[in-house]
Design an enzyme around this catalytic site. Structure first.
Site, PDB file in Angstrom:
ATOM      1  N   SER A  63       3.297  -3.134   0.637  1.00 50.44           N
ATOM      2  CA  SER A  63       2.996  -1.981  -0.229  1.00 50.44           C
ATOM      3  C   SER A  63       3.095  -2.268  -1.724  1.00 50.44           C
ATOM      4  CB  SER A  63       3.903  -0.811   0.111  1.00 50.44           C
ATOM      5  OG  SER A  63       3.406  -0.184   1.258  1.00 50.44           O
ATOM      6  N   LYS A  66      -0.073  -1.783  -3.410  1.00 49.28           N
ATOM      7  CA  LYS A  66      -0.559  -0.451  -3.803  1.00 49.28           C
ATOM      8  C   LYS A  66      -0.570  -0.304  -5.326  1.00 49.28           C
ATOM      9  CE  LYS A  66       1.048   1.720   0.488  1.00 49.28           C
ATOM     10  NZ  LYS A  66       2.178   2.340   1.184  1.00 49.28           N
ATOM     11  N   TYR A 191      -7.519  -2.034   3.560  1.00 50.75           N
ATOM     12  CA  TYR A 191      -6.164  -1.710   3.091  1.00 50.75           C
ATOM     13  C   TYR A 191      -5.146  -2.702   3.686  1.00 50.75           C
ATOM     14  CZ  TYR A 191      -1.666   0.716   3.513  1.00 50.75           C
ATOM     15  OH  TYR A 191      -0.323   1.013   3.530  1.00 50.75           O
ATOM     16  N   TYR A 243       9.279   5.635  -1.649  1.00 48.58           N
ATOM     17  CA  TYR A 243       9.094   6.696  -0.648  1.00 48.58           C
ATOM     18  C   TYR A 243      10.183   7.758  -0.773  1.00 48.58           C
ATOM     19  CZ  TYR A 243       6.338   2.774   0.898  1.00 48.58           C
ATOM     20  OH  TYR A 243       5.476   1.734   0.928  1.00 48.58           O
ATOM     21  N   VAL A 261       7.187  -3.333   2.883  1.00 49.38           N
ATOM     22  CA  VAL A 261       7.931  -3.585   4.123  1.00 49.38           C
ATOM     23  C   VAL A 261       8.067  -5.075   4.467  1.00 49.38           C
ATOM     24  CG1 VAL A 261       7.553  -1.325   5.203  1.00 49.38           C
ATOM     25  CG2 VAL A 261       5.928  -3.185   5.623  1.00 49.38           C
TER      26      VAL A 261
HETATM   27  N1  GLU Z   1       0.899  -2.187   5.552  1.00 46.92           N
HETATM   28  C1  GLU Z   1       2.056  -1.335   5.648  1.00 46.92           C
HETATM   29  C2  GLU Z   1       1.660  -0.039   6.335  1.00 46.92           C
HETATM   30  O1  GLU Z   1       0.637   0.484   6.046  1.00 46.92           O
HETATM   31  C3  GLU Z   1       2.611  -1.093   4.276  1.00 46.92           C
HETATM   32  C4  GLU Z   1       3.851  -0.232   4.285  1.00 46.92           C
HETATM   33  C5  GLU Z   1       4.890  -0.649   3.254  1.00 46.92           C
HETATM   34  O2  GLU Z   1       4.933  -1.787   2.799  1.00 46.92           O
HETATM   35  O3  GLU Z   1       5.718   0.187   2.905  1.00 46.92           O
HETATM   36  O4  GLU Z   1       2.350   0.469   7.192  1.00 46.92           O
END
Ligand code: GLU
Length: 307
Positions: A63, A66, A191, A243, A261
């Site tokens: 993430s 992002k 993504y 989050y 993650v």
């Molecule tokens: N590719 C992971 C997902 O979409 C990213 C989530 C993350 O890193 O928090 O679940």
């Protein structure tokens, strides 16, 4: 300040924490990573780096990507992007579906999965398809990290696509509200590829200099974002970067930051440095357990927080 000594102190103090938490195993290709690893790198304005631990080890940035995709999208769409994705903390887990239903398919922010999927869709539309869009993200990542060898791990992306029910659900729900232009499968696939970019803490820390210095890389002098755009990305990292633990992270660490993650976290100390830390075991919110503690120790020892 003797940054190397401070990092070495943190590395020593963090050892008992490395066995706590759990490696992300909902993406099978990530489950096999040795969870007890730790790395931390800081990069100063002139490019000087200080590192400890496994700082050459490549990991899945997940993430953290992002932030990169949103930086590209905000530069293209400016404020019109906020019609499709909000700028409020969600207070919900990263892959939650609940808010999306009663908020008409408009994700709370670009750093939860739903928001990042909208951003991936917007980039695909703008750049004319999944290949061109991914190429732009990869080139942007290579440029900001000054490392032309950065790649994504297609095995990790494939492994995530094979276990994609939750992210596909988010995308289909948004599509039903008219907030996704391209094919659900193609957007989610792209993504996952962006999430599967692999970097080490040296690359990542170098890459984030543009956010530490108001949108402009102080070494290459390239302006990747305008000053107001960089302010917005940093504000979103502070309020939404972890989050439903974003408040707790700000409370303990006090820096704009984004987790993934894969166990990585990037953070910026405005006008001073960018930081990357990595330790694969996650806490219950999906953020690196030891990485979060290491950043807390860093801001406490140095006094370098934004507060
Ligand atoms: N590719 C992971 C997902 O979409 C990213 C989530 C993350 O890193 O928090 O679940």
């Amino acid at each position: 300040m003797n940054y190397q000594l401070i990092l070495e102190e943190i590395e020593k103090e963090i050892q008992p924490e490395l066995s706590k938490g759990k490696v992300a195993d909902y993406i099978p290709a990530l489950a096999s990573v040795d969870g007890n690893q730790f790395a931390m790198t800081i990069t100063l304005k002139d490019g000087t780096q200080y590192s400890v631990g496994n700082y050459l080890e490549q990991f899945s940035i997940q993430s953290i990507s992002k932030v990169l995709a949103f930086s590209l999208a905000i530069d293209i769409y400016s404020k019109t992007l906020y019609k499709r994705v909000g700028v409020e903390p969600s207070g919900s887990p990263f892959n939650s579906l609940v808010q999306l239903e009663y908020e008409n398919g408009i994700p709370r922010n670009p750093f939860i999965n739903a928001g990042a999927i909208v951003v991936a869709d917007a980039l695909m539309s703008h750049f004319g398809g999944e290949y061109a869009s991914l190429e732009k993200i990869m080139n942007f990542t290579r440029e900001i990290s000054a490392n032309k060898d950065i790649k994504f791990d297609s095995l990790v992306a494939k492994s995530e696509m094979e276990h994609a029910s939750r992210n596909l659900s988010l995308a289909y729900l948004m599509k039903s509200f008219g907030n996704l232009d391209n094919s659900v499968e193609l957007v989610v696939k792209n993504y996952f590829k962006q999430c599967a970019i692999t970097m080490n803490t040296q690359d990542l820390s170098r890459a984030m200099l543009y956010l530490a210095f108001k949108g402009k890389d102080p070494i290459s002098n390239k302006e990747f974002l305008s000053e107001p755009q960089a302010k917005r990305v940093n504000a979103l990292m502070l309020t939404c970067g972890h989050y439903d633990a974003s408040g707790e992270f700000a409370f303990h660490v006090g820096l704009p930051a984004k987790s993934g993650v894969g166990g990585g976290i990037i953070a910026v100390v405005p006008n001073i440095m960018s930081i990357a830390v990595w330790s694969p075991r996650l806490n219950k919110y999906g953020n690196s357990h030891a990485g979060t503690l290491a950043l807390e120790k860093f801001t406490t020892k140095t006094g370098l927080s934004i507060f």
